[in-house]
Motif scaffolding. Structure first.
Motif, PDB file in Angstrom:
ATOM      1  N   ARG A 357       0.812  -1.215   0.000  1.00 24.97           N
ATOM      2  CA  ARG A 357       0.000   0.000   0.000  1.00 24.97           C
ATOM      3  C   ARG A 357       0.843   1.261   0.000  1.00 24.97           C
ATOM      4  O   ARG A 357       0.318   2.359   0.189  1.00 24.97           O
ATOM      5  CB  ARG A 357      -0.960  -0.025   1.198  1.00 24.97           C
ATOM      6  CG  ARG A 357      -2.115  -0.996   0.999  1.00 24.97           C
ATOM      7  CD  ARG A 357      -2.766  -1.388   2.324  1.00 24.97           C
ATOM      8  NE  ARG A 357      -3.948  -2.228   2.101  1.00 24.97           N
ATOM      9  CZ  ARG A 357      -3.890  -3.530   1.797  1.00 24.97           C
ATOM     10  NH1 ARG A 357      -2.708  -4.130   1.661  1.00 24.97           N
ATOM     11  NH2 ARG A 357      -4.998  -4.228   1.610  1.00 24.97           N
ATOM     12  N   GLY A 358       2.153   1.146  -0.173  1.00 26.47           N
ATOM     13  CA  GLY A 358       2.996   2.319  -0.342  1.00 26.47           C
ATOM     14  C   GLY A 358       3.905   2.676   0.808  1.00 26.47           C
ATOM     15  O   GLY A 358       4.608   3.690   0.754  1.00 26.47           O
ATOM     16  N   VAL A 359       3.939   1.882   1.871  1.00 27.67           N
ATOM     17  CA  VAL A 359       4.880   2.147   2.963  1.00 27.67           C
ATOM     18  C   VAL A 359       6.296   1.838   2.479  1.00 27.67           C
ATOM     19  O   VAL A 359       6.569   0.751   1.952  1.00 27.67           O
ATOM     20  CB  VAL A 359       4.537   1.307   4.210  1.00 27.67           C
ATOM     21  CG1 VAL A 359       5.678   1.349   5.223  1.00 27.67           C
ATOM     22  CG2 VAL A 359       3.251   1.821   4.847  1.00 27.67           C
ATOM     23  N   ARG A 360       7.190   2.791   2.654  1.00 23.43           N
ATOM     24  CA  ARG A 360       8.599   2.610   2.269  1.00 23.43           C
ATOM     25  C   ARG A 360       9.548   2.932   3.424  1.00 23.43           C
ATOM     26  O   ARG A 360      10.766   2.882   3.261  1.00 23.43           O
ATOM     27  CB  ARG A 360       8.936   3.498   1.074  1.00 23.43           C
ATOM     28  CG  ARG A 360       8.145   3.165  -0.197  1.00 23.43           C
ATOM     29  CD  ARG A 360       8.505   1.790  -0.738  1.00 23.43           C
ATOM     30  NE  ARG A 360       7.777   1.485  -1.959  1.00 23.43           N
ATOM     31  CZ  ARG A 360       6.611   0.843  -2.007  1.00 23.43           C
ATOM     32  NH1 ARG A 360       6.042   0.433  -0.862  1.00 23.43           N
ATOM     33  NH2 ARG A 360       6.017   0.602  -3.146  1.00 23.43           N
ATOM     34  N   GLN A 361       8.985   3.287   4.572  1.00 24.36           N
ATOM     35  CA  GLN A 361       9.773   3.539   5.781  1.00 24.36           C
ATOM     36  C   GLN A 361       9.112   2.746   6.907  1.00 24.36           C
ATOM     37  O   GLN A 361       8.007   3.071   7.318  1.00 24.36           O
ATOM     38  CB  GLN A 361       9.808   5.026   6.121  1.00 24.36           C
ATOM     39  CG  GLN A 361      10.340   5.911   5.001  1.00 24.36           C
ATOM     40  CD  GLN A 361      10.168   7.388   5.297  1.00 24.36           C
ATOM     41  OE1 GLN A 361      10.498   7.861   6.388  1.00 24.36           O
ATOM     42  NE2 GLN A 361       9.648   8.132   4.330  1.00 24.36           N
ATOM     43  N   LEU A 362       9.807   1.707   7.386  1.00 23.25           N
ATOM     44  CA  LEU A 362       9.178   0.763   8.306  1.00 23.25           C
ATOM     45  C   LEU A 362      10.071   0.504   9.505  1.00 23.25           C
ATOM     46  O   LEU A 362      11.229   0.109   9.357  1.00 23.25           O
ATOM     47  CB  LEU A 362       8.910  -0.563   7.573  1.00 23.25           C
ATOM     48  CG  LEU A 362       8.209  -1.666   8.368  1.00 23.25           C
ATOM     49  CD1 LEU A 362       6.782  -1.259   8.720  1.00 23.25           C
ATOM     50  CD2 LEU A 362       8.213  -2.972   7.573  1.00 23.25           C
ATOM     51  N   VAL A 392      20.706   0.537  17.027  1.00 19.43           N
ATOM     52  CA  VAL A 392      19.611   0.488  16.048  1.00 19.43           C
ATOM     53  C   VAL A 392      19.881   1.458  14.900  1.00 19.43           C
ATOM     54  O   VAL A 392      19.739   2.675  15.060  1.00 19.43           O
ATOM     55  CB  VAL A 392      18.249   0.830  16.675  1.00 19.43           C
ATOM     56  CG1 VAL A 392      17.123   0.441  15.715  1.00 19.43           C
ATOM     57  CG2 VAL A 392      18.061   0.147  18.019  1.00 19.43           C
ATOM     58  N   PRO A 393      20.239   0.947  13.710  1.00 19.08           N
ATOM     59  CA  PRO A 393      20.430   1.822  12.558  1.00 19.08           C
ATOM     60  C   PRO A 393      19.255   1.756  11.591  1.00 19.08           C
ATOM     61  O   PRO A 393      18.471   0.806  11.597  1.00 19.08           O
ATOM     62  CB  PRO A 393      21.663   1.206  11.893  1.00 19.08           C
ATOM     63  CG  PRO A 393      21.470  -0.274  12.117  1.00 19.08           C
ATOM     64  CD  PRO A 393      20.783  -0.403  13.475  1.00 19.08           C
ATOM     65  N   TRP A 394      19.145   2.748  10.740  1.00 21.18           N
ATOM     66  CA  TRP A 394      18.326   2.620   9.541  1.00 21.18           C
ATOM     67  C   TRP A 394      19.084   1.761   8.527  1.00 21.18           C
ATOM     68  O   TRP A 394      20.322   1.790   8.480  1.00 21.18           O
ATOM     69  CB  TRP A 394      18.032   3.979   8.923  1.00 21.18           C
ATOM     70  CG  TRP A 394      16.879   4.700   9.540  1.00 21.18           C
ATOM     71  CD1 TRP A 394      16.915   5.830  10.306  1.00 21.18           C
ATOM     72  CD2 TRP A 394      15.489   4.340   9.420  1.00 21.18           C
ATOM     73  NE1 TRP A 394      15.643   6.192  10.690  1.00 21.18           N
ATOM     74  CE2 TRP A 394      14.744   5.297  10.154  1.00 21.18           C
ATOM     75  CE3 TRP A 394      14.799   3.299   8.779  1.00 21.18           C
ATOM     76  CZ2 TRP A 394      13.361   5.254  10.262  1.00 21.18           C
ATOM     77  CZ3 TRP A 394      13.414   3.250   8.884  1.00 21.18           C
ATOM     78  CH2 TRP A 394      12.706   4.213   9.613  1.00 21.18           C
ATOM     79  N   THR A 395      18.355   1.016   7.734  1.00 17.82           N
ATOM     80  CA  THR A 395      18.946   0.233   6.654  1.00 17.82           C
ATOM     81  C   THR A 395      18.138   0.466   5.382  1.00 17.82           C
ATOM     82  O   THR A 395      16.991   0.929   5.425  1.00 17.82           O
ATOM     83  CB  THR A 395      18.952  -1.280   6.963  1.00 17.82           C
ATOM     84  OG1 THR A 395      17.619  -1.812   6.803  1.00 17.82           O
ATOM     85  CG2 THR A 395      19.443  -1.559   8.367  1.00 17.82           C
ATOM     86  N   ILE A 409      14.250   0.281   6.376  1.00 19.47           N
ATOM     87  CA  ILE A 409      13.762  -0.521   7.504  1.00 19.47           C
ATOM     88  C   ILE A 409      14.708  -0.356   8.688  1.00 19.47           C
ATOM     89  O   ILE A 409      15.933  -0.353   8.519  1.00 19.47           O
ATOM     90  CB  ILE A 409      13.668  -2.013   7.123  1.00 19.47           C
ATOM     91  CG1 ILE A 409      12.585  -2.233   6.063  1.00 19.47           C
ATOM     92  CG2 ILE A 409      13.365  -2.866   8.342  1.00 19.47           C
ATOM     93  CD1 ILE A 409      12.405  -3.687   5.664  1.00 19.47           C
ATOM     94  N   ALA A 410      14.144  -0.236   9.880  1.00 19.94           N
ATOM     95  CA  ALA A 410      14.914  -0.290  11.127  1.00 19.94           C
ATOM     96  C   ALA A 410      14.387  -1.453  11.947  1.00 19.94           C
ATOM     97  O   ALA A 410      13.182  -1.529  12.220  1.00 19.94           O
ATOM     98  CB  ALA A 410      14.788   1.017  11.909  1.00 19.94           C
TER      99      ALA A 410
END
Length: 432
Positions: A357-362, A392-395, A409-410
């Motif tokens: 549904r368009g989520v690209r940051q999770l 905890v990093p962003w990836t 994703i984190a």
């Protein structure tokens, strides 16, 4: 690939990103794989972290997966192997930390041979080891919330005793006064322990300087077993990393786009506080009830129908996070394994639906939940980016659900992060 400096085996997915985060912050270009890759020809990095979901498997399965990861990393000519477990030493009297350590040492040195350390310390996240005892903040591990963990309750803070119950090798101790005396003193203590037939040394660490000192003493050790904290002290052992200029960033990610969401399956004290903070901020949230799932209700469709019109307005939270008493009541009704499996499957399907549904940051909270989500999304590789909070990093990842468009994703260990973690993480990502 060749010239791999550090090959890492992590026993869960959030722990893998925790380790990779520390390596990136210390200047290592790092890739995380989900499971053992089919090949390594296209992977170019200083360190590769192979993320397994082996922490709570039967010991024989955990050993089998870990040895497969070791064999693959050896085929990439890894100079040093790192077995990463949780900073709260999550395990049972039967394993899996001890059995995997034994198996890796056997493979590298022969039966009952070799020498390594055990050190889950990560002072930045309030995990310290003193006189062989693990502390969470100001309390012993056995007095912390980990004593109520649904799968690996930790009721003994004495790591020498805990480790000795899991391994056939003799376990010893390197105390903090030795660590404070410097790398040479640590190496001399290692040598003395080896003369006493000790093969696994629990090492004290109460501050970041201890981790740097220990890291220097581990130069050339074939196998390191630890939490993620020790990783900050290892990169200094490779001169080529020190020679890089400040413009050579190891944590660069592509720009973030798309809608934002949080999936939370952890029931830790820290994650409960993060869920509460998010809800009190007035942002939309919806709870997932294992008993409702078990009753056959289509919870996944209900959640996705609720979330879809809200996504353009900012992050939404879907959570199974609750207090220990509620967790215990559900486990008594369904059994701990079934309850966990039901929640993991539902949350991972919800994550997949959100991506569609368009989520690209999770954001995903909880080790078991993170494992289920990235497997459902069919993620194979993760490029490690900047840190949100310690560990905890962003990836950035690719998933077949997005036709080549990157997803950020984190993966957050349940115990990590400040109370405002869920809200500040997206602000940080938008500022990159």
């Amino acid at each position: 690939m060749k010239n791999l400096l550090l090959g890492c085996i992590a026993d869960d997915f959030t722990g893998a990103t925790d380790l990779a985060n520390n390596l990136v912050r210390a200047g290592m270009r790092c890739i995380q794989t989900i499971g053992v890759p089919d090949d390594g020809a296209s992977l170019q990095a200083d360190a590769i972290v192979v993320a397994l979901k082996s922490r709570t498997l039967p010991a024989a399965e955990a050993v089998s997966q870990s040895i497969a990861a070791l064999n693959w990393l050896q085929a990439q000519d890894a100079q040093q192997i790192y077995f990463k477990y949780c900073s709260t030493f999550d395990s049972t009297p039967k394993g899996n930390i001890g059995p995997v350590t034994d198996a890796l040492l056997d493979a590298l040195h022969g039966p009952d041979q070799g020498f390594t350390i055990a050190c889950p310390a990560f002072p930045a996240n309030q995990r310290t080891v003193f006189k062989g005892h693990l502390f969470v903040g100001d309390v012993l591990l056995s007095d912390s919330g980990m004593r109520h963990h649904p799968l690996t309750p930790m009721v003994d803070a004495n790591l020498v005793r805990v480790m000795q119950a899991q391994t056939r090798r003799k376990v010893g101790l390197v105390t903090q006064d030795v660590v404070a005396a410097g790398p040479q003193a640590i190496r001399e203590r290692f040598a003395a322990l080896r003369r006493e037939d000790v093969c696994v040394a629990v090492v004290d660490a109460v501050c970041n300087q201890d981790l740097m000192t220990i890291g220097e003493a581990l130069a050339g050790m074939s196998l390191v077993t630890a939490g993620s904290g020790i990783a900050i002290g290892l990169p200094q052992n490779w001169p080529q990393l020190r020679a890089r200029g400040p413009e050579s960033r190891a944590d660069a990610l592509p720009p973030a786009r798309g809608w934002q969401a949080v999936i939370s399956g952890s029931c830790s004290i820290a994650t409960n506080a993060q869920v509460l903070h998010f809800k009190q901020s007035g942002r939309p949230s919806m709870a997932v009830d294992p008993l409702t799932i078990a009753a056959g209700e289509d919870v996944v469709s209900k959640v996705l129908d609720w979330a879809e019109p809200l996504l353009p307005n900012g992050p939404v939270l879907i959570y199974a996070t609750t207090e220990p008493t509620a967790v215990q009541a559900v486990q008594e009704h369904l059994g701990s394994e079934r309850a966990g499996a039901l929640v993991e499957e539902a949350l991972s399907r919800i994550a997949s639906g959100l991506i569609a549904r368009g989520v690209r940051q999770l954001l995903v909270a909880g080790g078991e939940t993170s494992g289920a989500v990235v497997q459902t999304l069919r993620v194979k590789l993760m490029t490690i980016g900047p840190q949100i909070d310690p560990g905890v990093p962003w990836t950035a990842v690719d998933t077949p659900l997005c036709s080549g468009e990157p997803v950020h994703i984190a993966l957050k260990s349940g115990n990590f992060g400040s109370s405002d973690f869920f809200t500040k993480a997206f602000s940080q990502l938008s500022a990159l």
